[in-house]
Design a protein around this motif. Structure first.
Motif, PDB file in Angstrom:
ATOM      1  N   GLN A 164      55.966  39.546  38.742  1.00 52.80           N
ATOM      2  CA  GLN A 164      55.712  40.110  40.067  1.00 52.80           C
ATOM      3  C   GLN A 164      54.694  41.238  40.000  1.00 52.80           C
ATOM      4  O   GLN A 164      53.785  41.330  40.833  1.00 52.80           O
ATOM      5  CB  GLN A 164      57.014  40.640  40.674  1.00 52.80           C
ATOM      6  CG  GLN A 164      56.864  41.145  42.105  1.00 52.80           C
ATOM      7  CD  GLN A 164      56.551  40.020  43.076  1.00 52.80           C
ATOM      8  OE1 GLN A 164      57.325  39.087  43.224  1.00 52.80           O
ATOM      9  NE2 GLN A 164      55.395  40.106  43.736  1.00 52.80           N
ATOM     10  N   SER A 165      54.824  42.084  38.993  1.00 54.36           N
ATOM     11  CA  SER A 165      53.880  43.197  38.836  1.00 54.36           C
ATOM     12  C   SER A 165      52.467  42.675  38.605  1.00 54.36           C
ATOM     13  O   SER A 165      51.503  43.184  39.181  1.00 54.36           O
ATOM     14  CB  SER A 165      54.306  44.085  37.665  1.00 54.36           C
ATOM     15  OG  SER A 165      55.571  44.670  37.902  1.00 54.36           O
TER      16      SER A 165
ATOM     17  N   ASP B 133      51.081  41.173  41.866  1.00 54.87           N
ATOM     18  CA  ASP B 133      50.680  42.209  42.827  1.00 54.87           C
ATOM     19  C   ASP B 133      49.313  42.791  42.467  1.00 54.87           C
ATOM     20  O   ASP B 133      48.481  43.058  43.349  1.00 54.87           O
ATOM     21  CB  ASP B 133      51.722  43.333  42.866  1.00 54.87           C
ATOM     22  CG  ASP B 133      53.034  42.875  43.489  1.00 54.87           C
ATOM     23  OD1 ASP B 133      53.028  41.849  44.205  1.00 54.87           O
ATOM     24  OD2 ASP B 133      54.064  43.533  43.247  1.00 54.87           O
TER      25      ASP B 133
ATOM     26  N   LYS C  12      45.387  42.520  44.236  1.00 54.67           N
ATOM     27  CA  LYS C  12      44.541  43.673  44.556  1.00 54.67           C
ATOM     28  C   LYS C  12      43.119  43.504  44.018  1.00 54.67           C
ATOM     29  O   LYS C  12      42.265  44.366  44.224  1.00 54.67           O
ATOM     30  CB  LYS C  12      45.148  44.944  43.973  1.00 54.67           C
ATOM     31  CG  LYS C  12      46.440  45.376  44.661  1.00 54.67           C
ATOM     32  CD  LYS C  12      46.986  46.659  44.030  1.00 54.67           C
ATOM     33  CE  LYS C  12      48.273  47.092  44.724  1.00 54.67           C
ATOM     34  NZ  LYS C  12      48.836  48.317  44.101  1.00 54.67           N
TER      35      LYS C  12
ATOM     36  N   THR D  23      53.649  38.452  47.740  1.00 55.00           N
ATOM     37  CA  THR D  23      53.041  39.753  47.507  1.00 55.00           C
ATOM     38  C   THR D  23      52.517  40.275  48.827  1.00 55.00           C
ATOM     39  O   THR D  23      52.480  39.540  49.821  1.00 55.00           O
ATOM     40  CB  THR D  23      51.902  39.651  46.476  1.00 55.00           C
ATOM     41  OG1 THR D  23      51.467  40.976  46.098  1.00 55.00           O
ATOM     42  CG2 THR D  23      50.723  38.878  47.020  1.00 55.00           C
TER      43      THR D  23
END
Length: 231
Positions: A175-176, A179, A183, A230
């Motif tokens: 998940q990190s 995300d 970006k 996200t």
């Protein structure tokens, strides 16, 4: 097999040209062109731009300083690494050389091993800079793609208006990574943010591709935004 880096050696001393060229080409690590004057060197550069220039300073008609001024005035050669070879070894002369825009200054007589070390170092720095520029271009392309996705999904606000929660299960680290990919960050930046290795980031991105059935970062971001993975 890639071609060896191309060097251009400019010196009006025939003996030095022959000796230095032979040494630099000894292990086929470099390909060396030679020129007896700045004008001859410029003609060679117009036909085949080198990766690095090694030039004497004290030459008839056009000095090494004048030759370097001409290089730095041409957009094609502004970032080209240049090493000055010269019989002058005084500090004031070295300062003039550096202020003129040379990257290294090696007084004659010199050890050939030192010249090779300087050449390797300057080429490595140039390659690193080129890789960084390439990464920046890729990052800009990804950022543009993500912005286009956001606008498509959510209008001018850039926020998706309707998303359906996906049933895909992601680990906290996946998940990190997702995300940060969303970006527009590249693997190097993600590794720094998460205090891990680029290899690990590549592993997690590959897992995300597998779980989402996508094949590119842009597809991955679109998939994640459409399904609320996200934000």
């Amino acid at each position: 097999m890639s071609e060896p880096p191309k060097l251009l050696l400019v010196d009006d001393e025939p003996g030095l040209r022959i000796a230095v060229q032979a040494y630099l080409e000894d292990d086929d690590e470099f390909s060396v062109q030679v020129a007896a004057s700045a004008d001859e060197a410029w003609a060679l550069m117009e036909k085949s731009p080198p990766d690095l220039v090694i030039s004497d300073i004290m030459m008839p008609q056009v000095s090494g300083y004048q030759f370097l001024d001409r290089l730095r005035a041409d957009p094609r050669f502004q970032a080209l690494p240049v090493i000055f070879l010269t019989a002058r070894g005084m500090t004031a002369d070295r300062i003039v050389g550096y202020e003129a825009g040379c990257d290294a200054y090696l007084p004659k007589p010199f050890e050939p091993e030192e010249l090779v070390a300087i050449v390797r170092n300057l080429l490595a720095r140039r390659n690193a800079a080129a890789a960084t520029d390439s990464d920046n271009i890729k990052l800009e392309q990804i950022e543009r793609g993500i912005k286009e996705i956001l606008v498509t999904l959510g209008g001018a606000s850039g926020l998706p208006q309707t998303v359906a929660k996906s049933e895909i299960e992601l680990t906290p680290r996946e998940q990190s990574v997702l995300d940060l990919v969303a970006k527009g960050l590249m693997n190097k930046e993600i590794a720094r943010q998460l205090n891990t290795s680029v290899r690990n980031v590549e592993k997690y991105v590959s897992r995300l591709f597998g779980k989402t059935g996508t094949y590119s970062r842009t597809e991955l971001v679109r998939f994640a935004l459409e399904r609320g993975l996200t934000h």
